[in-house]
Write an enzyme that holds these catalytic residues in place. Structure first.
Site, PDB file in Angstrom:
ATOM      1  N   LYS A  57       7.369   9.258  17.593  1.00 22.02           N
ATOM      2  CA  LYS A  57       8.405   8.232  17.783  1.00 22.02           C
ATOM      3  C   LYS A  57       8.681   8.011  19.264  1.00 22.02           C
ATOM      4  CE  LYS A  57      10.496   9.322  13.334  1.00 22.02           C
ATOM      5  NZ  LYS A  57      11.430  10.240  12.664  1.00 22.02           N
ATOM      6  N   SER A  79       8.464   2.723  -3.313  1.00 20.58           N
ATOM      7  CA  SER A  79       9.181   2.430  -4.560  1.00 20.58           C
ATOM      8  C   SER A  79      10.482   1.683  -4.251  1.00 20.58           C
ATOM      9  CB  SER A  79       9.449   3.720  -5.343  1.00 20.58           C
ATOM     10  OG  SER A  79      10.187   4.606  -4.546  1.00 20.58           O
ATOM     11  N   LEU A 113       0.864  -1.181   0.000  1.00 19.57           N
ATOM     12  CA  LEU A 113       0.000   0.000   0.000  1.00 19.57           C
ATOM     13  C   LEU A 113       0.898   1.228   0.000  1.00 19.57           C
ATOM     14  CD1 LEU A 113      -2.547  -1.090   2.772  1.00 19.57           C
ATOM     15  CD2 LEU A 113      -2.513  -1.682   0.333  1.00 19.57           C
TER      16      LEU A 113
END
Ligand code: NAP
EC number: 1.1.1.3
Length: 429
Positions: A205, A16, A9
Protein backbone atom coordinates in the site's frame (compact mmCIF):
# COMPACT_ATOMS: atom_id res chain seq x y z
CA UNK A 1 -30.33 2.21 -22.76
CA UNK A 2 -27.94 -0.62 -23.66
CA UNK A 3 -26.53 -2.11 -20.43
CA UNK A 4 -22.82 -2.07 -19.62
CA UNK A 5 -21.70 -5.66 -19.13
CA UNK A 6 -19.53 -6.43 -16.13
CA UNK A 7 -17.34 -9.51 -15.67
CA UNK A 8 -16.51 -10.25 -12.03
CA UNK A 9 -13.34 -12.21 -11.30
CA UNK A 10 -13.59 -13.67 -7.77
CA UNK A 11 -16.59 -14.18 -5.52
CA UNK A 12 -14.99 -14.31 -2.07
CA UNK A 13 -15.11 -11.77 0.77
CA UNK A 14 -15.14 -8.75 -1.56
CA UNK A 15 -16.65 -10.26 -4.73
CA UNK A 16 -19.77 -11.57 -2.97
CA UNK A 17 -20.46 -8.08 -1.56
CA UNK A 18 -19.95 -6.53 -4.99
CA UNK A 19 -22.66 -8.84 -6.36
CA UNK A 20 -25.00 -8.04 -3.45
CA UNK A 21 -24.61 -4.29 -3.87
CA UNK A 22 -24.88 -4.42 -7.67
CA UNK A 23 -28.15 -6.26 -7.19
CA UNK A 24 -29.58 -4.22 -4.29
CA UNK A 25 -28.63 -0.85 -5.78
CA UNK A 26 -29.19 -1.66 -9.44
CA UNK A 27 -31.63 1.23 -9.97
CA UNK A 28 -29.46 3.87 -8.32
CA UNK A 29 -26.32 2.62 -10.04
CA UNK A 30 -28.02 2.72 -13.46
CA UNK A 31 -29.18 6.29 -12.81
CA UNK A 32 -25.72 7.38 -11.66
CA UNK A 33 -23.85 5.71 -14.51
CA UNK A 34 -26.42 6.51 -17.19
CA UNK A 35 -26.98 2.85 -18.17
CA UNK A 36 -27.82 -0.37 -16.31
CA UNK A 37 -24.89 -2.49 -15.12
CA UNK A 38 -25.39 -6.15 -15.99
CA UNK A 39 -23.34 -9.01 -14.55
CA UNK A 40 -22.05 -10.98 -17.55
CA UNK A 41 -20.32 -13.72 -15.55
CA UNK A 42 -18.49 -14.54 -12.33
CA UNK A 43 -15.19 -16.40 -12.43
CA UNK A 44 -14.32 -18.54 -9.42
CA UNK A 45 -11.91 -21.35 -8.60
CA UNK A 46 -14.44 -23.85 -7.18
CA UNK A 47 -17.88 -23.96 -8.81
CA UNK A 48 -19.55 -25.93 -6.03
CA UNK A 49 -18.42 -23.71 -3.13
CA UNK A 50 -21.12 -22.25 -0.88
CA UNK A 51 -21.31 -18.48 -1.47
CA UNK A 52 -22.24 -15.63 0.89
CA UNK A 53 -24.56 -14.27 -1.78
CA UNK A 54 -27.14 -15.71 -4.17
CA UNK A 55 -25.53 -16.02 -7.59
CA UNK A 56 -27.28 -17.36 -10.66
CA UNK A 57 -25.36 -20.65 -11.21
CA UNK A 58 -25.49 -19.97 -14.97
CA UNK A 59 -23.17 -16.96 -14.41
CA UNK A 60 -20.45 -18.93 -12.63
CA UNK A 61 -17.43 -20.15 -14.57
CA UNK A 62 -13.94 -21.41 -13.86
CA UNK A 63 -12.73 -20.14 -17.23
CA UNK A 64 -11.81 -16.58 -16.27
CA UNK A 65 -9.80 -15.99 -19.47
CA UNK A 66 -12.80 -16.83 -21.69
CA UNK A 67 -14.94 -14.45 -19.59
CA UNK A 68 -12.62 -11.43 -19.77
CA UNK A 69 -12.07 -11.82 -23.51
CA UNK A 70 -15.79 -12.00 -24.37
CA UNK A 71 -16.65 -9.30 -26.91
CA UNK A 72 -19.76 -8.19 -25.03
CA UNK A 73 -17.90 -7.50 -21.75
CA UNK A 74 -17.21 -3.79 -21.15
CA UNK A 75 -15.82 -3.76 -17.61
CA UNK A 76 -13.83 -6.32 -15.63
CA UNK A 77 -13.69 -6.29 -11.82
CA UNK A 78 -10.73 -8.26 -10.49
CA UNK A 79 -11.08 -9.41 -6.86
CA UNK A 80 -9.16 -12.67 -7.02
CA UNK A 81 -5.96 -11.29 -5.47
CA UNK A 82 -2.32 -12.41 -5.87
CA UNK A 83 -0.08 -12.02 -8.91
CA UNK A 84 -1.17 -14.76 -11.32
CA UNK A 85 -3.60 -15.34 -12.93
CA UNK A 86 -4.81 -11.85 -11.91
CA UNK A 87 -2.10 -10.05 -13.92
CA UNK A 88 -2.66 -11.99 -17.15
CA UNK A 89 -6.42 -11.59 -16.86
CA UNK A 90 -6.22 -7.83 -16.27
CA UNK A 91 -3.75 -7.38 -19.13
CA UNK A 92 -5.99 -9.49 -21.42
CA UNK A 93 -8.98 -7.29 -20.57
CA UNK A 94 -7.15 -3.97 -20.86
CA UNK A 95 -5.44 -4.84 -24.12
CA UNK A 96 -8.91 -5.52 -25.58
CA UNK A 97 -10.04 -2.01 -24.62
CA UNK A 98 -12.08 -3.01 -21.59
CA UNK A 99 -11.97 -1.02 -18.36
CA UNK A 100 -10.70 -2.68 -15.20
CA UNK A 101 -11.44 -2.12 -11.53
CA UNK A 102 -9.17 -3.97 -9.12
CA UNK A 103 -8.57 -4.20 -5.37
CA UNK A 104 -5.26 -6.02 -5.86
CA UNK A 105 -2.57 -4.07 -3.98
CA UNK A 106 -0.07 -6.93 -4.12
CA UNK A 107 -0.16 -6.95 -7.93
CA UNK A 108 -0.20 -3.15 -8.33
CA UNK A 109 2.82 -2.83 -6.06
CA UNK A 110 4.71 -5.72 -7.66
CA UNK A 111 4.06 -4.88 -11.31
CA UNK A 112 1.77 -1.87 -11.67
CA UNK A 113 3.81 -0.74 -14.67
CA UNK A 114 2.59 -3.67 -16.80
CA UNK A 115 -1.04 -2.97 -15.92
CA UNK A 116 -0.80 0.78 -16.55
CA UNK A 117 0.95 0.18 -19.86
CA UNK A 118 -1.84 -2.20 -20.94
CA UNK A 119 -4.45 0.42 -19.96
CA UNK A 120 -2.59 3.09 -21.95
CA UNK A 121 -2.28 1.02 -25.12
CA UNK A 122 -5.80 -0.45 -24.86
CA UNK A 123 -7.23 3.00 -24.05
CA UNK A 124 -9.32 1.65 -21.17
CA UNK A 125 -9.48 2.71 -17.55
CA UNK A 126 -7.58 1.11 -14.68
CA UNK A 127 -9.11 2.10 -11.31
CA UNK A 128 -7.93 0.71 -8.00
CA UNK A 129 -9.38 2.73 -5.09
CA UNK A 130 -10.10 -0.42 -3.04
CA UNK A 131 -6.46 -1.52 -3.11
CA UNK A 132 -5.42 0.87 -0.32
CA UNK A 133 -7.36 1.47 2.91
CA UNK A 134 -10.56 -0.32 1.79
CA UNK A 135 -13.56 1.97 2.02
CA UNK A 136 -11.59 5.16 2.60
CA UNK A 137 -11.54 7.47 -0.42
CA UNK A 138 -7.82 8.13 -0.57
CA UNK A 139 -6.41 7.32 -3.99
CA UNK A 140 -8.85 9.53 -5.90
CA UNK A 141 -8.05 12.51 -3.62
CA UNK A 142 -4.34 11.91 -4.30
CA UNK A 143 -4.82 11.22 -8.00
CA UNK A 144 -7.35 13.98 -8.72
CA UNK A 145 -8.24 16.38 -5.89
CA UNK A 146 -4.60 17.05 -4.98
CA UNK A 147 -3.34 16.99 -8.58
CA UNK A 148 -2.77 20.75 -8.37
CA UNK A 149 -0.87 20.64 -5.10
CA UNK A 150 2.55 19.46 -3.98
CA UNK A 151 2.28 16.52 -1.59
CA UNK A 152 5.11 16.48 0.93
CA UNK A 153 4.24 13.55 3.13
CA UNK A 154 1.79 10.70 3.50
CA UNK A 155 1.77 9.06 6.92
CA UNK A 156 -0.74 6.44 7.86
CA UNK A 157 -2.07 3.30 9.43
CA UNK A 158 -2.99 1.18 6.44
CA UNK A 159 -3.22 -2.30 7.95
CA UNK A 160 -6.18 -3.03 10.21
CA UNK A 161 -4.87 -6.35 11.54
CA UNK A 162 -1.67 -4.91 12.97
CA UNK A 163 -3.49 -1.87 14.31
CA UNK A 164 -5.91 -4.19 16.09
CA UNK A 165 -3.03 -6.17 17.63
CA UNK A 166 -1.06 -3.08 18.74
CA UNK A 167 -4.23 -1.45 20.09
CA UNK A 168 -4.99 -4.56 22.19
CA UNK A 169 -1.40 -4.63 23.47
CA UNK A 170 -1.73 -0.97 24.42
CA UNK A 171 -5.15 -1.14 26.05
CA UNK A 172 -4.82 -4.49 27.88
CA UNK A 173 -1.06 -5.00 28.32
CA UNK A 174 -1.31 -8.26 26.32
CA UNK A 175 1.72 -9.85 24.65
CA UNK A 176 2.04 -9.86 20.85
CA UNK A 177 1.18 -13.58 20.73
CA UNK A 178 -1.98 -13.22 22.84
CA UNK A 179 -3.16 -10.16 20.91
CA UNK A 180 -2.56 -11.96 17.59
CA UNK A 181 -4.51 -14.99 18.82
CA UNK A 182 -7.44 -12.77 19.75
CA UNK A 183 -7.31 -11.05 16.35
CA UNK A 184 -7.40 -14.48 14.68
CA UNK A 185 -10.36 -15.62 16.79
CA UNK A 186 -12.30 -12.49 15.84
CA UNK A 187 -11.47 -12.83 12.15
CA UNK A 188 -9.23 -9.73 12.01
CA UNK A 189 -6.14 -11.83 11.26
CA UNK A 190 -5.65 -14.72 8.85
CA UNK A 191 -4.54 -18.18 9.98
CA UNK A 192 -1.20 -17.30 8.33
CA UNK A 193 -0.75 -13.69 9.47
CA UNK A 194 2.67 -13.15 7.80
CA UNK A 195 1.53 -10.65 5.15
CA UNK A 196 0.06 -8.42 7.84
CA UNK A 197 2.39 -8.78 10.85
CA UNK A 198 5.60 -8.68 8.79
CA UNK A 199 4.43 -5.51 7.04
CA UNK A 200 4.17 -6.88 3.46
CA UNK A 201 0.56 -5.74 3.05
CA UNK A 202 1.32 -2.24 4.36
CA UNK A 203 4.45 -2.06 2.18
CA UNK A 204 2.42 -2.77 -0.97
CA UNK A 205 0.00 0.00 0.00
CA UNK A 206 2.88 2.37 0.80
CA UNK A 207 4.31 1.75 -2.68
CA UNK A 208 0.97 2.64 -4.29
CA UNK A 209 0.54 5.75 -2.11
CA UNK A 210 4.08 7.01 -2.75
CA UNK A 211 3.71 6.51 -6.50
CA UNK A 212 0.54 8.61 -6.57
CA UNK A 213 1.78 11.25 -4.11
CA UNK A 214 5.12 11.85 -5.83
CA UNK A 215 4.22 11.11 -9.48
CA UNK A 216 6.85 8.41 -9.68
CA UNK A 217 6.89 4.67 -10.08
CA UNK A 218 7.47 2.69 -6.87
CA UNK A 219 7.64 -1.07 -6.43
CA UNK A 220 6.99 -2.94 -3.18
CA UNK A 221 10.58 -4.17 -3.05
CA UNK A 222 11.78 -0.54 -2.80
CA UNK A 223 9.86 -0.02 0.43
CA UNK A 224 11.85 -0.38 3.65
CA UNK A 225 9.80 -2.85 5.67
CA UNK A 226 9.79 -3.93 9.32
CA UNK A 227 6.93 -5.80 10.97
CA UNK A 228 5.59 -5.86 14.52
CA UNK A 229 6.49 -9.39 15.65
CA UNK A 230 9.37 -8.21 17.88
CA UNK A 231 7.29 -5.69 19.80
CA UNK A 232 6.99 -6.66 23.43
CA UNK A 233 4.49 -5.74 26.12
CA UNK A 234 7.41 -3.89 27.79
CA UNK A 235 7.98 -1.73 24.66
CA UNK A 236 4.29 -0.84 24.66
CA UNK A 237 4.27 -0.07 28.41
CA UNK A 238 7.40 2.03 28.16
CA UNK A 239 5.92 4.03 25.26
CA UNK A 240 2.75 4.51 27.29
CA UNK A 241 4.71 5.77 30.30
CA UNK A 242 6.23 8.47 28.10
CA UNK A 243 2.91 9.56 26.59
CA UNK A 244 3.38 7.66 23.33
CA UNK A 245 1.60 4.83 21.55
CA UNK A 246 3.17 2.32 19.14
CA UNK A 247 1.62 2.07 15.66
CA UNK A 248 2.69 0.34 12.46
CA UNK A 249 3.11 3.28 10.11
CA UNK A 250 3.47 3.61 6.38
CA UNK A 251 5.46 6.77 5.68
CA UNK A 252 6.14 8.32 2.30
CA UNK A 253 8.09 11.57 2.60
CA UNK A 254 9.90 13.86 0.19
CA UNK A 255 13.49 14.70 1.06
CA UNK A 256 14.18 18.29 2.15
CA UNK A 257 15.66 19.12 -1.28
CA UNK A 258 12.60 17.57 -3.00
CA UNK A 259 14.76 15.48 -5.33
CA UNK A 260 13.96 12.08 -3.84
CA UNK A 261 11.64 10.50 -1.32
CA UNK A 262 11.67 7.78 1.29
CA UNK A 263 9.05 5.08 1.58
CA UNK A 264 8.97 2.85 4.61
CA UNK A 265 6.81 0.70 6.84
CA UNK A 266 7.83 0.12 10.44
CA UNK A 267 6.51 0.35 13.97
CA UNK A 268 6.99 3.77 15.52
CA UNK A 269 6.10 5.64 18.69
CA UNK A 270 3.77 8.57 18.14
CA UNK A 271 2.58 11.04 20.79
CA UNK A 272 -0.85 10.26 22.23
CA UNK A 273 -1.93 13.74 21.14
CA UNK A 274 -1.29 12.91 17.44
CA UNK A 275 -4.50 12.30 15.43
CA UNK A 276 -3.24 8.84 14.38
CA UNK A 277 -2.88 7.80 18.05
CA UNK A 278 -6.67 7.78 18.40
CA UNK A 279 -7.10 5.28 15.56
CA UNK A 280 -8.27 2.20 17.46
CA UNK A 281 -9.02 -1.44 16.71
CA UNK A 282 -8.92 -2.39 13.01
CA UNK A 283 -9.53 1.12 11.66
CA UNK A 284 -7.21 2.78 9.15
CA UNK A 285 -6.28 6.43 8.87
CA UNK A 286 -3.98 8.34 6.59
CA UNK A 287 -2.56 11.78 7.14
CA UNK A 288 -1.56 13.72 4.02
CA UNK A 289 0.49 16.91 4.11
CA UNK A 290 0.46 19.05 1.00
CA UNK A 291 2.08 22.41 0.45
CA UNK A 292 -1.08 24.44 -0.13
CA UNK A 293 -3.81 22.21 1.29
CA UNK A 294 -1.93 21.73 4.57
CA UNK A 295 -2.78 18.70 6.67
CA UNK A 296 -5.60 16.34 5.67
CA UNK A 297 -6.75 13.22 7.45
CA UNK A 298 -8.67 10.29 5.96
CA UNK A 299 -10.22 7.79 8.37
CA UNK A 300 -12.43 4.73 8.17
CA UNK A 301 -12.71 0.99 7.62
CA UNK A 302 -9.67 -0.28 5.78
CA UNK A 303 -10.99 -3.76 5.00
CA UNK A 304 -13.99 -6.05 5.07
CA UNK A 305 -16.32 -7.24 2.34
CA UNK A 306 -18.87 -4.42 2.26
CA UNK A 307 -16.48 -1.49 2.92
CA UNK A 308 -14.10 -2.71 0.21
CA UNK A 309 -17.01 -3.36 -2.16
CA UNK A 310 -18.11 0.24 -1.61
CA UNK A 311 -14.79 1.44 -3.05
CA UNK A 312 -15.05 -1.07 -5.91
CA UNK A 313 -18.54 0.16 -6.80
CA UNK A 314 -17.41 3.78 -6.70
CA UNK A 315 -14.79 2.88 -9.30
CA UNK A 316 -17.34 0.87 -11.27
CA UNK A 317 -19.60 3.92 -11.53
CA UNK A 318 -16.66 6.11 -12.55
CA UNK A 319 -15.40 3.80 -15.30
CA UNK A 320 -18.98 3.17 -16.48
CA UNK A 321 -19.57 6.90 -16.84
CA UNK A 322 -16.27 7.29 -18.68
CA UNK A 323 -17.19 4.55 -21.16
CA UNK A 324 -20.55 6.10 -21.90
CA UNK A 325 -18.93 9.50 -22.40
CA UNK A 326 -16.26 7.93 -24.62
CA UNK A 327 -13.54 9.24 -22.36
CA UNK A 328 -11.01 7.90 -19.85
CA UNK A 329 -9.93 8.74 -16.33
CA UNK A 330 -6.42 9.90 -15.51
CA UNK A 331 -3.54 7.71 -16.65
CA UNK A 332 -0.66 6.76 -14.40
CA UNK A 333 1.39 9.88 -13.67
CA UNK A 334 5.11 9.20 -13.31
CA UNK A 335 6.54 12.31 -14.97
CA UNK A 336 8.47 13.43 -11.83
CA UNK A 337 10.46 10.18 -11.88
CA UNK A 338 11.94 10.84 -8.44
CA UNK A 339 14.29 8.29 -6.91
CA UNK A 340 13.52 6.37 -3.74
CA UNK A 341 16.34 7.14 -1.34
CA UNK A 342 17.83 4.45 0.89
CA UNK A 343 16.52 4.04 4.43
CA UNK A 344 19.89 5.25 5.76
CA UNK A 345 19.22 8.73 4.30
CA UNK A 346 15.81 8.98 5.94
CA UNK A 347 15.65 11.52 8.72
CA UNK A 348 13.90 10.24 11.82
CA UNK A 349 14.10 10.18 15.62
CA UNK A 350 14.72 7.37 18.02
CA UNK A 351 13.70 6.20 21.49
CA UNK A 352 16.21 3.85 23.09
CA UNK A 353 16.22 2.08 26.45
CA UNK A 354 19.62 0.91 27.75
CA UNK A 355 20.32 -1.42 30.66
CA UNK A 356 23.43 0.15 32.17
CA UNK A 357 25.70 -0.14 35.15
CA UNK A 358 24.70 2.49 37.74
CA UNK A 359 28.07 4.15 38.31
CA UNK A 360 29.71 7.53 37.75
CA UNK A 361 30.67 8.42 34.19
CA UNK A 362 28.11 6.16 32.45
CA UNK A 363 25.99 9.00 31.16
CA UNK A 364 29.04 10.88 29.87
CA UNK A 365 30.25 7.87 27.88
CA UNK A 366 26.82 7.25 26.39
CA UNK A 367 26.47 10.94 25.47
CA UNK A 368 29.96 10.90 23.92
CA UNK A 369 28.96 8.01 21.64
CA UNK A 370 25.84 9.86 20.44
CA UNK A 371 27.97 12.96 19.76
CA UNK A 372 30.51 10.88 17.81
CA UNK A 373 27.74 9.96 15.35
CA UNK A 374 26.35 13.48 15.28
CA UNK A 375 23.11 12.45 16.94
CA UNK A 376 21.87 14.96 19.46
CA UNK A 377 19.89 13.92 22.48
CA UNK A 378 16.54 15.55 23.22
CA UNK A 379 15.74 13.92 26.58
CA UNK A 380 17.43 11.45 28.86
CA UNK A 381 15.94 9.83 31.90
CA UNK A 382 17.27 7.28 34.38
CA UNK A 383 14.91 4.68 35.78
CA UNK A 384 15.79 2.34 38.68
CA UNK A 385 19.25 1.94 40.24
CA UNK A 386 21.96 -0.59 40.77
CA UNK A 387 21.58 -3.61 38.54
CA UNK A 388 18.15 -2.42 37.41
CA UNK A 389 19.28 0.98 36.13
CA UNK A 390 17.91 1.89 32.73
CA UNK A 391 18.67 4.97 30.66
CA UNK A 392 15.83 6.06 28.41
CA UNK A 393 16.98 8.40 25.65
CA UNK A 394 15.01 10.19 22.96
CA UNK A 395 17.06 11.75 20.16
CA UNK A 396 16.56 14.76 17.96
CA UNK A 397 16.21 14.21 14.21
CA UNK A 398 19.12 12.39 12.56
CA UNK A 399 19.63 10.15 9.57
CA UNK A 400 18.65 6.54 10.05
CA UNK A 401 22.23 5.57 9.16
CA UNK A 402 23.61 7.69 12.02
CA UNK A 403 21.02 6.30 14.44
CA UNK A 404 21.80 2.71 13.40
CA UNK A 405 25.56 3.31 13.82
CA UNK A 406 24.89 4.79 17.27
CA UNK A 407 22.86 1.73 18.32
CA UNK A 408 25.64 -0.57 17.10
CA UNK A 409 28.18 1.47 19.08
CA UNK A 410 26.03 1.29 22.21
CA UNK A 411 25.86 -2.50 21.98
CA UNK A 412 29.67 -2.57 22.08
CA UNK A 413 30.10 -0.27 25.10
CA UNK A 414 31.21 -2.22 28.20
CA UNK A 415 28.98 -0.10 30.47
CA UNK A 416 25.87 -1.05 28.48
CA UNK A 417 24.56 -4.44 29.57
CA UNK A 418 21.85 -4.51 26.89
CA UNK A 419 20.05 -2.29 24.44
CA UNK A 420 16.60 -3.19 25.79
CA UNK A 421 14.57 -1.52 23.07
CA UNK A 422 14.95 0.76 20.08
CA UNK A 423 11.98 2.40 18.42
CA UNK A 424 11.66 5.21 15.92
CA UNK A 425 9.63 8.22 17.02
CA UNK A 426 7.37 9.99 14.54
CA UNK A 427 4.74 12.68 14.50
CA UNK A 428 5.98 15.24 17.02
CA UNK A 429 8.53 17.22 15.05
N1 NAP B 1 -10.95 -8.87 2.13
C1 NAP B 1 -10.73 -7.57 2.31
O1 NAP B 1 -11.13 -6.98 3.32
C2 NAP B 1 -9.96 -6.78 1.27
C3 NAP B 1 -9.74 -5.42 1.47
C4 NAP B 1 -9.07 -4.67 0.49
C5 NAP B 1 -8.61 -5.31 -0.64
N2 NAP B 1 -8.80 -6.65 -0.79
C6 NAP B 1 -8.28 -7.28 -1.99
O2 NAP B 1 -9.37 -7.83 -2.73
C7 NAP B 1 -8.95 -9.00 -3.41
C8 NAP B 1 -9.87 -10.16 -3.04
O3 NAP B 1 -9.82 -10.38 -1.65
P1 NAP B 1 -10.89 -11.33 -0.93
O4 NAP B 1 -10.66 -11.13 0.54
O5 NAP B 1 -12.24 -11.15 -1.47
O6 NAP B 1 -10.32 -12.77 -1.35
P2 NAP B 1 -11.02 -14.20 -1.19
O7 NAP B 1 -12.13 -14.13 -0.19
O8 NAP B 1 -9.95 -15.19 -0.99
O9 NAP B 1 -11.70 -14.45 -2.62
C9 NAP B 1 -10.95 -14.75 -3.76
C10 NAP B 1 -11.90 -15.20 -4.85
O10 NAP B 1 -11.15 -15.43 -6.04
C11 NAP B 1 -11.49 -16.69 -6.58
N3 NAP B 1 -10.32 -17.25 -7.28
C12 NAP B 1 -9.14 -17.60 -6.75
N4 NAP B 1 -8.32 -18.06 -7.73
C13 NAP B 1 -9.01 -17.98 -8.88
C14 NAP B 1 -8.72 -18.29 -10.22
N5 NAP B 1 -7.54 -18.81 -10.57
N6 NAP B 1 -9.68 -18.09 -11.17
C15 NAP B 1 -10.88 -17.59 -10.81
N7 NAP B 1 -11.22 -17.25 -9.55
C16 NAP B 1 -10.29 -17.46 -8.60
C17 NAP B 1 -11.90 -17.55 -5.41
O11 NAP B 1 -12.74 -18.60 -5.87
P3 NAP B 1 -13.43 -19.66 -4.87
O12 NAP B 1 -14.43 -18.84 -4.09
O13 NAP B 1 -14.09 -20.63 -5.75
O14 NAP B 1 -12.33 -20.18 -4.03
C18 NAP B 1 -12.63 -16.50 -4.54
O15 NAP B 1 -13.98 -16.41 -4.93
C19 NAP B 1 -7.48 -9.18 -3.03
O16 NAP B 1 -6.66 -8.58 -4.00
C20 NAP B 1 -7.35 -8.44 -1.72
O17 NAP B 1 -6.04 -7.98 -1.47
C21 NAP B 1 -9.48 -7.39 0.13
Amino acid sequence: MKPLKVALLGCGVVGSQVIRLMHEQAGDLAARVGAPLELAGVAVRRLGRKRDVDVDPALLTTDAEALVTRDDVDIVIEVIGGIEPARSLIVSALSRGKSVVTANKALLAADGATLHEAARTGRGDLYFEASVAGAIPLLRPLRESLAGDHVKRVLGIVNGTTNYILDKMDSTGASFTDALEEAQTLGYAEADPTADVEGFDAAAKAAILAGLAFHSRVRAEEVHREGITDITATDVASAKAMGYVIKLLAICARSDDGRSFGVRVHPAMIPRSHPLAGVREAYNAVFVEAESAGQLMFYGKGAGGAPTASAVLGDLVAVGRNRLAGTRGPEESTYADLAVHPMGDTVTRCHVALDVADKPGVLARVAELFAKHDVSIQTVRQEGHGDDAQLVIVTHRATDAALTATMEGLRELDIVRAVASVMRVEGDE
